[in-house]
Scaffold this motif. Structure first.
Motif, PDB file in Angstrom:
ATOM      1  N   VAL A  11       0.838  -1.204   0.000  1.00 50.77           N
ATOM      2  CA  VAL A  11       0.000   0.000   0.000  1.00 50.77           C
ATOM      3  C   VAL A  11       0.872   1.253   0.000  1.00 50.77           C
ATOM      4  N   SER A  12       1.907   1.258   0.826  1.00 51.03           N
ATOM      5  CA  SER A  12       2.811   2.414   0.918  1.00 51.03           C
ATOM      6  C   SER A  12       3.537   2.657  -0.397  1.00 51.03           C
ATOM      7  N   GLN A  13       3.928   1.591  -1.061  1.00 47.24           N
ATOM      8  CA  GLN A  13       4.631   1.716  -2.338  1.00 47.24           C
ATOM      9  C   GLN A  13       3.727   2.327  -3.409  1.00 47.24           C
ATOM     10  N   PHE A  14       2.484   1.881  -3.465  1.00 52.72           N
ATOM     11  CA  PHE A  14       1.558   2.447  -4.451  1.00 52.72           C
ATOM     12  C   PHE A  14       1.261   3.918  -4.149  1.00 52.72           C
ATOM     13  N   ILE A  15       1.148   4.250  -2.879  1.00 47.88           N
ATOM     14  CA  ILE A  15       0.902   5.656  -2.505  1.00 47.88           C
ATOM     15  C   ILE A  15       2.093   6.520  -2.908  1.00 47.88           C
ATOM     16  N   GLY A  16       3.295   6.071  -2.590  1.00 46.61           N
ATOM     17  CA  GLY A  16       4.497   6.832  -2.926  1.00 46.61           C
ATOM     18  C   GLY A  16       4.645   7.053  -4.417  1.00 46.61           C
ATOM     19  N   ALA A  17       4.382   6.000  -5.202  1.00 50.48           N
ATOM     20  CA  ALA A  17       4.493   6.110  -6.653  1.00 50.48           C
ATOM     21  C   ALA A  17       3.459   7.070  -7.223  1.00 50.48           C
ATOM     22  N   THR A  18       2.257   7.040  -6.682  1.00 53.00           N
ATOM     23  CA  THR A  18       1.189   7.912  -7.177  1.00 53.00           C
ATOM     24  C   THR A  18       1.476   9.374  -6.858  1.00 53.00           C
ATOM     25  N   ILE A  19       1.961   9.637  -5.651  1.00 48.47           N
ATOM     26  CA  ILE A  19       2.315  11.014  -5.287  1.00 48.47           C
ATOM     27  C   ILE A  19       3.427  11.535  -6.188  1.00 48.47           C
ATOM     28  N   ALA A  20       4.422  10.685  -6.453  1.00 50.47           N
ATOM     29  CA  ALA A  20       5.536  11.100  -7.314  1.00 50.47           C
ATOM     30  C   ALA A  20       5.050  11.422  -8.713  1.00 50.47           C
ATOM     31  N   ALA A  21       4.163  10.590  -9.253  1.00 53.10           N
ATOM     32  CA  ALA A  21       3.620  10.858 -10.584  1.00 53.10           C
ATOM     33  C   ALA A  21       2.812  12.153 -10.591  1.00 53.10           C
ATOM     34  N   GLY A  22       2.110  12.422  -9.484  1.00 49.07           N
ATOM     35  CA  GLY A  22       1.356  13.674  -9.373  1.00 49.07           C
ATOM     36  C   GLY A  22       2.265  14.887  -9.362  1.00 49.07           C
ATOM     37  N   VAL A  23       3.369  14.766  -8.643  1.00 49.80           N
ATOM     38  CA  VAL A  23       4.349  15.865  -8.615  1.00 49.80           C
ATOM     39  C   VAL A  23       4.929  16.083 -10.006  1.00 49.80           C
ATOM     40  N   LEU A  24       5.267  14.988 -10.691  1.00 52.92           N
ATOM     41  CA  LEU A  24       5.829  15.098 -12.035  1.00 52.92           C
ATOM     42  C   LEU A  24       4.811  15.717 -12.998  1.00 52.92           C
ATOM     43  N   TYR A  25       3.558  15.335 -12.839  1.00 51.92           N
ATOM     44  CA  TYR A  25       2.494  15.904 -13.675  1.00 51.92           C
ATOM     45  C   TYR A  25       2.404  17.417 -13.468  1.00 51.92           C
ATOM     46  N   CYS A  26       2.443  17.857 -12.216  1.00 50.52           N
ATOM     47  CA  CYS A  26       2.369  19.295 -11.919  1.00 50.52           C
ATOM     48  C   CYS A  26       3.574  20.047 -12.475  1.00 50.52           C
ATOM     49  N   ILE A  27       4.739  19.419 -12.413  1.00 49.61           N
ATOM     50  CA  ILE A  27       5.940  20.040 -12.974  1.00 49.61           C
ATOM     51  C   ILE A  27       5.791  20.209 -14.484  1.00 49.61           C
ATOM     52  N   GLN A  28       5.342  19.143 -15.146  1.00 44.97           N
ATOM     53  CA  GLN A  28       5.221  19.182 -16.600  1.00 44.97           C
ATOM     54  C   GLN A  28       4.163  20.173 -17.082  1.00 44.97           C
ATOM     55  N   LYS A  29       3.150  20.407 -16.257  1.00 43.95           N
ATOM     56  CA  LYS A  29       2.130  21.384 -16.624  1.00 43.95           C
ATOM     57  C   LYS A  29       2.726  22.785 -16.763  1.00 43.95           C
ATOM     58  N   GLY A  30       3.868  23.022 -16.151  1.00 47.79           N
ATOM     59  CA  GLY A  30       4.523  24.317 -16.248  1.00 47.79           C
ATOM     60  C   GLY A  30       5.355  24.484 -17.497  1.00 47.79           C
ATOM     61  N   LEU A  31       5.408  23.440 -18.338  1.00 48.51           N
ATOM     62  CA  LEU A  31       6.156  23.520 -19.592  1.00 48.51           C
ATOM     63  C   LEU A  31       5.239  24.049 -20.688  1.00 48.51           C
ATOM     64  N   PRO A  32       5.558  25.189 -21.302  1.00 51.58           N
ATOM     65  CA  PRO A  32       4.680  25.758 -22.329  1.00 51.58           C
ATOM     66  C   PRO A  32       4.364  24.761 -23.438  1.00 51.58           C
ATOM     67  N   GLY A  33       3.071  24.617 -23.732  1.00 50.96           N
ATOM     68  CA  GLY A  33       2.648  23.756 -24.824  1.00 50.96           C
ATOM     69  C   GLY A  33       2.582  22.277 -24.498  1.00 50.96           C
ATOM     70  N   TRP A  34       2.855  21.912 -23.252  1.00 47.69           N
ATOM     71  CA  TRP A  34       2.861  20.482 -22.907  1.00 47.69           C
ATOM     72  C   TRP A  34       1.455  19.924 -22.817  1.00 47.69           C
TER      73      TRP A  34
END
Length: 235
Positions: free
Chosen positions: A92-115
């Protein structure tokens, strides 16, 4: 001194978070660039995943064993090296950690113009037409199962009474580098259901549809390695 289960679970969450953020982040942010310097490429991505495991092995290995991978936890459960209740907490902890990381990466990528996310975004795993070298489902399943088997075999060997515990983190990390060098063109390399789950949740579409393979195949490979290792230990 006995380590509390909650501490182990937190360590597994942070470790899996780091693996996904560093590994998938390297693939998404630095893997290939069309506007600046050449990306880090396949070798760079492979090294990012492998080194992530090395650093986490030395950071949290003494706390939780640094599974950061449900296939490893299930293999350890099969081999009798972890109890079922604790294994569930790890997973359960592993799936939570992976999902949070993907969410952070998604938010970072949203800051890339045109992404725009597109299919198999955020380093999602997949196969078939439109995905990297377009290998078919049979090749994808075989690669994931066999490579996970080898990954777990190295883990069991290096952490056993016959292995060198002080070098285990390096051996495991280098094995993951080798696995990525082979499997990236085939599936993007999973050998870890949590690593596949996090990005697929945010990518949706085909990444989510094909997620089942990256849960089943690594678990099959991990269980097979545990069974083989138990036989070897009895000889």
């Amino acid at each position: 001194m006995e380590i509390r289960s909650s501490t182990k679970y937190f360590a597994e969450m942070v470790g899996t978070f780091s693996l996904v953020l560093f590994g998938c982040g390297a693939a998404v942010v630095s893997g290939i660039s069309t506007t600046g310097p050449a990306g880090i490429g396949l070798l760079g991505i492979a090294i990012a995943f492998g080194v992530s495991v090395v650093v986490m092995a030395y950071a949290i290995g003494g706390i939780s064993g640094c599974h950061i991978n449900p296939a490893i936890t299930i293999a350890m459960l099969t081999a009798g090296k972890i109890k079922a209740g604790e294994a569930l907490g790890y997973i359960v902890s592993q799936f939570i950690g992976a999902t949070i990381a993907a969410g952070v990466l998604y938010c970072i990528q949203k800051g890339l113009p045109g992404w725009t996310p597109g299919e198999w975004a955020l380093g999602s795993n997949g196969w078939g037409p439109g995905y990297l070298a377009e290998y078919n489902i049979a090749s994808a399943f075989l690669a994931e199962a066999v490579l996970t088997f080898l990954f777990l075999f190295v883990i069991f060997g290096t952490t056993s009474k016959w292995g060198n515990g002080t070098m285990a983190g390096l051996a495991i990390g280098f094995t993951l580098v080798l696995i990525h060098l082979v499997a990236i063109p085939i599936t993007g390399t999973s050998v870890n259901p949590a690593r596949s789950f996090g990005p697929a949740v945010f990518a949706g579409g085909k990444a989510l549809e094909q997620l089942w393979l990256f849960i089943v195949a690594p678990v099959v490979g991990g269980i097979a390695a545990a069974i083989v290792w138990r036989v070897l230990e009895k000889k």
